[in-house]
Write an enzyme that holds these catalytic residues in place. Structure first.
Site, PDB file in Angstrom:
ATOM      1  N   ASP A  29       1.191  -0.573   5.518  1.00 43.77           N
ATOM      2  CA  ASP A  29       2.514  -0.447   4.918  1.00 43.77           C
ATOM      3  C   ASP A  29       3.006  -1.846   4.553  1.00 43.77           C
ATOM      4  O   ASP A  29       3.237  -2.680   5.437  1.00 43.77           O
ATOM      5  CB  ASP A  29       3.467   0.222   5.906  1.00 43.77           C
TER       6      ASP A  29
ATOM      7  N   GLU B 184       2.090   1.981   0.457  1.00 38.89           N
ATOM      8  CA  GLU B 184       1.401   2.493   1.639  1.00 38.89           C
ATOM      9  C   GLU B 184       0.031   3.056   1.259  1.00 38.89           C
ATOM     10  O   GLU B 184      -0.131   3.658   0.200  1.00 38.89           O
ATOM     11  CB  GLU B 184       2.217   3.582   2.328  1.00 38.89           C
TER      12      GLU B 184
END
Length: 412
Positions: free
Chosen positions: A9, A106
């Site tokens: 992330d 992500e």
């Protein structure tokens, strides 16, 4: 052998990229925000300095300014974000061919077959974080686990620039103590229902009878029970694999609240043109049209109707969308409108007809293909319908180019 799944992330992605391009704002509270003049004025992303003042994604600009008077607002630059997202995926692809995007910032990686080359999950995660920092100038948090759900949960647990490992041996201690809404797909409404059932943590969810959860939440109750118990078996897709397209749509927030039918007509035509062009780009025909309406009180509804013939033409999409609108006209002025083409089919599945209406529709579709070519060469506004000139404020919209990239759904 357990799989080794990573979830990377990129921290405060939009704001971090903007600070890279503008060193003067790096040490200031920064938020990437929509256009307040077009009433898209909400916070899309913020840096950690702004977060410390309580600024949240989704705040209105005035709310963010109240919390942090010195905050710096910058407009989104999606071309930059796409480029950095691509560069991050190129780093991931050095370790595995199983890289699955979950939005721009992500990705999941399955490195189960790469450990003999690159080391265990922790080592690969730390190496990836360092490369992202050195090569891209931003930071990432990485979760390591034996399934996708816990890997994503791990990437959320420590920020910024950290690695979190969740295993079959420690997940009960690490995961079950967390609030239930930390779990993927436990949103505000679901969490509210769970609290009424005295389910507050992920551990509470794991301990609840799955039959009871199905009774209260439907099939999603079983899914969430499996997630909470570490039973997710979903695979990480390979690079460049894409989920089947089930629908194509566009929506917009209007520059002012609309109640006049002619204003709705203009906006629907613009959206239908965008949807039709994207249908043609993808080689699809729509069998069903769906519209989405949100009024000034933020009440929203969806309605749909079936088309007489499968089409990729904006006229047919518009006629159906407008008829659905007139049959379901809201009581209050509209703030947002959306159009979606559903129940898609490809050209080989299109049934021909000898009816005159079908022949006219096909001729119009060929005309729109010519319009597509003109717009590709000279820009969207190089050719417009005469009706667009009635209201230049509403017609100053290029929904295809301005289309915002949203996260990809985990549930494909």
């Amino acid at each position: 052998m357990d799989r080794i799944i990573l979830h990377s992330d990129l921290n405060n992605f939009y704001a971090s990229v903007e600070c890279l391009y503008n060193p003067a704002i790096r040490n200031k509270p920064v938020a990437v925000a929509g256009d307040i003049e077009k009433r898209h004025g909400i916070i899309l992303a913020k840096n950690y300095i702004a977060k410390a003042y309580g600024v949240k994604t989704g705040d209105a600009l005035w709310q963010a300014r109240d919390k942090c008077p010195d905050i710096v607002f910058v407009p989104p630059s999606y071309d930059k974000y796409l480029n950095y997202s691509k560069m991050a995926r190129e780093i991931y692809s050095d370790y595995t061919n199983q890289v699955e995007s979950f939005g721009l910032d992500e990705c999941w990686l399955d490195i189960s077959n790469s450990t003999q080359l690159f080391g265990d999950g922790e080592r690969v995660s730390n190496e990836i974080r360092q490369r992202i920092k050195d090569e891209l100038g931003v930071t990432a948090s990485v979760g390591v686990s034996y399934n996708k759900i816990f890997a994503k949960l791990g990437s959320d647990m420590k920020k910024p620039d950290a690695t979190t490992i969740i295993t079959k041996d420690n997940f009960k201690e690490k995961v079950w103590v967390l609030p239930a809404n930390d779990l993927l797909y436990v949103g505000r409404a679901t969490f509210s229902k769970l609290r009424k059932l005295n389910v507050h943590t992920i551990g509470d969810l794991a301990a609840t009878n799955p039959k009871f959860l199905k009774q209260e939440l439907g099939i999603n109750g079983i899914m969430l029970w499996q997630f909470s118990n570490g039973l997710d078996q979903s695979k990480v897709s390979e690079i460049n694999s894409y989920p089947a397209i089930k629908s194509i749509g566009n929506s917009t927030t209007l520059p002012y609240d609309v109640s006049i039918e002619e204003d709705v007509r203009i906006t629907l035509y613009i959206l239908c043109e965008s949807v039709a062009e994207r249908l043609r780009d993808s080689g699809f025909f729509a069998n069903t049209v769906q519209i989405w309406l949100r009024d000034k009180n933020l009440f929203s509804c969806e309605r749909q109707g079936k088309l007489l013939f499968p089409t990729c033409g904006s006229n047919e999409l518009f006629e159906k969308a407008f008829s659905i609108y007139k049959a379901n006209k809201p009581h209050f002025a509209l703030r947002s409108i959306g159009v979606r083409a559903c129940n898609l089919s490809v050209s080989s599945q299109r049934q021909l007809s000898c009816l005159g209406e079908f022949e006219i529709m096909v001729k119009k579709e060929k005309l729109e293909i010519a319009v597509d070519d003109i717009r590709r060469r000279f820009g969207h506004f190089s050719i417009q319908r005469a009706s667009m000139l009635v209201n230049p404020v509403l017609s100053n919209l290029d929904p295809k180019t301005d289309h915002v990239i949203h996260p990809v759904s985990f549930l494909k």
